[in-house]
Design a protein around this motif. Structure first.
Motif: not given
Length: 497
Positions: A66, A197, A214-217
């Protein structure tokens, strides 16, 4: 044979002092006991231990890949700062391994597995929140990355717990399989996180997102898996009443010289595995890839290859355990270090052909691209050797303590059984200490790649790999001198460890 595998029976046998799944009669060295039900119980606990440890490794290494996406999401971090984010979870994870090991006899293997899995909610949910705000300061990312070290502690408690379940003749394969399942978490998060992501596709079946990363995924997905692992450990694993000792009794291994010798060797095997796994995405990104033109840039896109090293190292770990059961752990460990020396030099040779700082010009990245295949192949062999060495060293640890117990007592006597039980407890404690020290390599390797030549990534990696090669030579010499050289009749070399 009395195999207590029922919570109510266990509670009754313990005088009502316990709740949950406890087994108070556990004799894996007794063939009749093992074949009459012990084997099935051990396998069930091993299976769920692998799942929980696998998840722990995934969370532990979530920053390894990430971090390579943070700049594209708007975070203004330097390469050195990114390597720090990669290294911090490894430092914290290594420090947690000793208390996590002590937690197994204190709380029970099943209970602690559930607790440690639940703790993974902290780094995953914090990660999901932080990456959504480009104004999140670097120090906050450092604190959140540090909590990912909870996943690194899981390895020590898992290995210590499984060590109690299996007889000596099967420890190498069982511990190797348990560790490999965990190590595989590194490869899978490096493979699936870019897909989750939206940063990469899978062989044309899944396409990279056109709306950005969308790293939060990834944080939310692994938080959900942490809940599954917590429930699975609670409902399907067991605590062993025989795996009980006081911290003072366990920490006696700190005075044993073989604890520190094996810890030194484990820095070379596991420290290399986890350190290279953490650094590999950034190594490819800094030496072989330029982000222009977007979205996939020029040269080698790191997301497609970052997982390969960890996958190979994980797959070869059970092989190392199996080979150690067959040929002796010390011999296999020495061979693993020999392979690491040769192929680290080969990696170094490919790096010497690269043009420095490919981020300055896309044409440079294209030129470096021609050397990526030999770099990847040689690095893959290094990973394979680290996996084999990981498996063989973990075979050596219980073998050392068992040999010492056997040499100090007569066969068939109560003293022998007591010494073997004490040796198993001490070996499990030693696994935690050795794992803690060895994991420090996962912190030192990314730091070595990042400082002080980050402006010239090729120079940084050349100096680092040269240093690593010299260290592997020293590890090979120590392995031979202590465990294979037959200098005295009482030498451990005569035990075939």
């Amino acid at each position: 044979m009395t195999l207590i595998d029922d919570p109510r029976a266990a509670q009754s046998a313990a005088g009502g002092r316990r709740t949950g799944r406890w087994i108070d009669d556990w004799r894996p060295e007794d063939p009749e006991f093992w074949e009459s039900g012990g084997k099935q119980v051990a396998r069930r606990n091993l299976a769920w231990s692998v799942f929980a440890e696998h998840l722990g490794f995934s969370v532990w290494l979530i920053w390894s890949v990430s971090s390579a996406f943070l700049v594209s999401m708007g975070f203004d971090f330097s390469a050195q700062q990114l390597f720090v984010l990669v290294a911090l979870p490894n430092l914290v994870g290594s420090l947690l391994r000793i208390p996590y090991t002590l937690a197994v006899p204190a709380f029970g293997g099943r209970n602690w597995t559930a607790i440690s899995a639940a703790l993974l909610l902290i780094p995953t949910l914090l990660f999901a929140v932080a990456v959504q705000d480009p104004d999140t300061p670097f120090w906050a990312f450092c604190l959140i990355a540090a909590t990912a070290g909870f996943g690194g502690g899981n390895f020590a408690s898992s290995m210590a717990n499984i060590n109690f379940f299996y007889p000596a003749a099967k420890k190498g394969a069982a511990l190797g399989l348990n560790a490999a399942g965990g190590n595989l978490g590194v490869a899978l998060i490096q493979f699936f996180l870019p897909v989750i992501v939206g940063g990469a596709g899978i062989f044309g079946l899944v396409q990279a997102s056109s709306s950005g990363i969308s790293l939060e995924r990834a944080g939310y997905v692994y938080a959900g898996l942490a809940l599954v692992a917590t429930a699975a450990a609670w409902f399907f694993m067991d605590n062993l009443g025989t795996a009980v000792s006081k911290p003072r009794e366990q920490l006696v291994v700190l005075r044993e010289r073989h604890t520190w010798i094996m810890a030194f060797l484990y820095i070379g095997t596991f420290g290399s595995f986890i350190g290279y796994s953490a650094a590999m995405p950034l190594l490819i990104r800094l030496n072989f890839w330029v982000p222009e033109p977007a979205p996939l840039g020029t040269g080698i896109y790191f997301a497609y290859f970052a997982f390969l090293g960890a996958l190979i190292g994980s797959a070869t770990r059970p092989l190392g355990g199996w080979l150690a059961d067959r040929y002796g752990g010390a011999r296999v460990t020495l061979a693993a270090f020999a392979g690491m020396i040769v192929f680290t030099l080969a990696v170094l040779a490919t790096l010497l052909q690269l043009t420095p700082n490919p981020t300055a010009d896309p044409a440079i990245a294209t030129d470096n691209q021609s050397w990526f295949a030999p770099f990847l192949v040689c690095f893959a062999v290094v990973f394979a050797c680290t996996g084999i060495g990981n498996g063989s060293t973990y075979k050596m640890i219980p073998a050392i303590w068992r040999t010492r117990a056997e040499r100090a007592t007569a066969e068939g006597t109560p003293e022998r059984y007591a010494a073997l039980a004490r040796g198993t407890t001490e070996a499990s404690a030693a696994i935690g200490v050795i794992g803690a020290v060895g994991a420090i390599g996962g912190f030192l390797i990314p730091i070595a790649f990042s400082s002080p030549w980050v402006a010239d990534p090729r120079s940084a990696t050349i100096v680092a790999f040269t240093t690593f090669t010299a260290f592997y030579v020293l590890c090979a010499v120590v392995t031979y001198a202590v465990y294979l050289r037959r200098t005295r009749p009482d030498s451990l070399a005569h035990a075939g460890i």
